[in-house]
Design a protein around this motif. Structure first.
Motif, mmCIF file in Angstrom:
data_model
loop_
_atom_site.group_PDB
_atom_site.id
_atom_site.type_symbol
_atom_site.label_atom_id
_atom_site.label_comp_id
_atom_site.label_asym_id
_atom_site.label_seq_id
_atom_site.Cartn_x
_atom_site.Cartn_y
_atom_site.Cartn_z
ATOM 1 N N GLU A 93 122.812 60.195 -25.583
ATOM 2 C CA GLU A 93 123.275 61.493 -26.147
ATOM 3 C C GLU A 93 124.356 62.254 -25.431
ATOM 4 O O GLU A 93 125.247 62.770 -25.696
ATOM 5 C CB GLU A 93 122.245 62.481 -26.351
ATOM 6 N N ILE A 94 123.683 62.403 -23.990
ATOM 7 C CA ILE A 94 124.687 63.259 -23.001
ATOM 8 C C ILE A 94 124.851 62.428 -21.776
ATOM 9 O O ILE A 94 124.590 63.085 -20.685
ATOM 10 C CB ILE A 94 124.133 64.655 -22.624
ATOM 11 N N THR A 112 117.908 67.424 -27.093
ATOM 12 C CA THR A 112 117.679 65.981 -26.832
ATOM 13 C C THR A 112 116.529 65.348 -26.780
ATOM 14 O O THR A 112 115.459 66.166 -26.811
ATOM 15 C CB THR A 112 118.419 65.506 -25.382
ATOM 16 N N TYR A 124 116.761 68.614 -20.745
ATOM 17 C CA TYR A 124 118.061 68.569 -21.267
ATOM 18 C C TYR A 124 117.378 69.438 -22.592
ATOM 19 O O TYR A 124 116.844 68.665 -23.342
ATOM 20 C CB TYR A 124 118.667 67.568 -21.384
ATOM 21 N N GLN A 138 126.590 64.339 -18.610
ATOM 22 C CA GLN A 138 125.713 65.354 -18.044
ATOM 23 C C GLN A 138 124.718 64.807 -17.065
ATOM 24 O O GLN A 138 124.488 65.195 -15.933
ATOM 25 C CB GLN A 138 125.061 66.201 -19.103
#
Length: 280
Positions: free
Chosen positions: A258-259, A251, A248, A262
């Motif tokens: 963070e995500i 990151t 990713y 996803q």
């Protein structure tokens, strides 16, 4: 990694959901609660087990131990809950232990989800200054008092050691840090830290053994991870017999915070492509 002859510790474990068992293994410093980003989602369809490893969280342990003692504890946990087969999810140190458990108990491990980890872990973390430590302490304290406070993020967070753990300084990431990271840090024992340090000094490397792991594996990495580099995670994915790799951008080591959507979406896709790892 040698096998322990010591008696297994009775680990504290957080259990959610019903269905095929998924065993989550946290990193260092950490606790089973740090895996809530995964277990809150996966427990809607499966039964998740997230133990505090020996010397972490509420699994207190008196006396010294070595890294391989964690394997004895985890095998005992599987026996205790009569788990014949399970999917393993490991983050950082937890991923290393997941691979070791798959080598030790191949008939009981159906698949591996490996997060920010490597069989030959390498880091690229710069030297830590006094200012780094001061800013990190202030940022962490203020973030506990007022989670995701933008002024704190801009003034201290982005100048602290958090800048090597995350790249996207979002309220979501800081909310996870406030709720889960700080407490886990204080609950990590000095003996657990010593056990990890000893293992790292031994130049841990299990790449050549990975060919013995035949179950499907999903390897996830943050492109800017300075604790376990994305390159070392890719190296692990390349040595596994049946792996899928995701890296990713923008990151770091705590990229699931963070995500999260996803990452969880990619896990869902992988599970749909490999239904056998959850007993289907």
């Amino acid at each position: 990694m040698a096998y322990s002859s010591t008696k297994a510790a009775n680990l504290n474990v957080y259990i959610q959901g019903q269905g095929f068992p998924i065993l989550g293994i946290h990193g260092h410093p950490g606790s089973g609660r740090n895996l809530s980003v995964f277990t809150n989602h996966l427990s809607k369809r499966y039964k998740t087990f997230a133990p505090d490893l020996r010397g972490y969280g509420k699994s207190r342990f008196n006396g010294k131990f070595e890294m391989y003692d964690h394997l004895t504890d985890l095998e005992a946990l599987l026996d205790r809950f009569e788990i014949e087969k399970c999917l393993l999810l490991g983050w950082s140190l937890g991923g290393i232990l997941a691979m070791e458990l798959a080598l030790r108990l191949p008939q009981r491990v159906t698949g591996l989800i490996l997060v920010a980890t490597a069989a030959r872990p390498r880091g690229s973390h710069p030297p830590i200054s006094l200012q780094d430590n001061i800013y990190t302490g202030v940022a962490a304290l203020l973030n506990v008092i007022q989670p995701s406070w933008q002024w704190n993020i801009e003034t201290f967070g982005k100048r602290s050691l958090f800048r090597y753990l995350i790249q996207q300084h979002t309220p979501t990431a800081y909310d996870y840090i406030a709720k889960e990271a700080v407490q886990a840090y204080w609950q990590t024992s000095t003996t657990a830290t010593s056990a990890l340090s000893t293992a790292l000094r031994s130049s841990y490397n299990r790449l050549t053994e990975l060919k013995q792991i035949h179950c499907p594996s999903l390897v996830l990495a943050g492109e800017q991870d300075r604790h376990i580099t994305a390159q070392s995670s890719l190296e692990t994915a390349q040595h596994l017999q049946n792996s899928q790799w995701h890296c990713y951008p923008n990151t770091a080591h705590l990229f699931p915070w963070e995500i999260p959507q996803q990452v969880l979406g990619d896990i869902n896709c992988w599970l749909s492509l490999h239904p056998q790892v959850v007993g289907q």
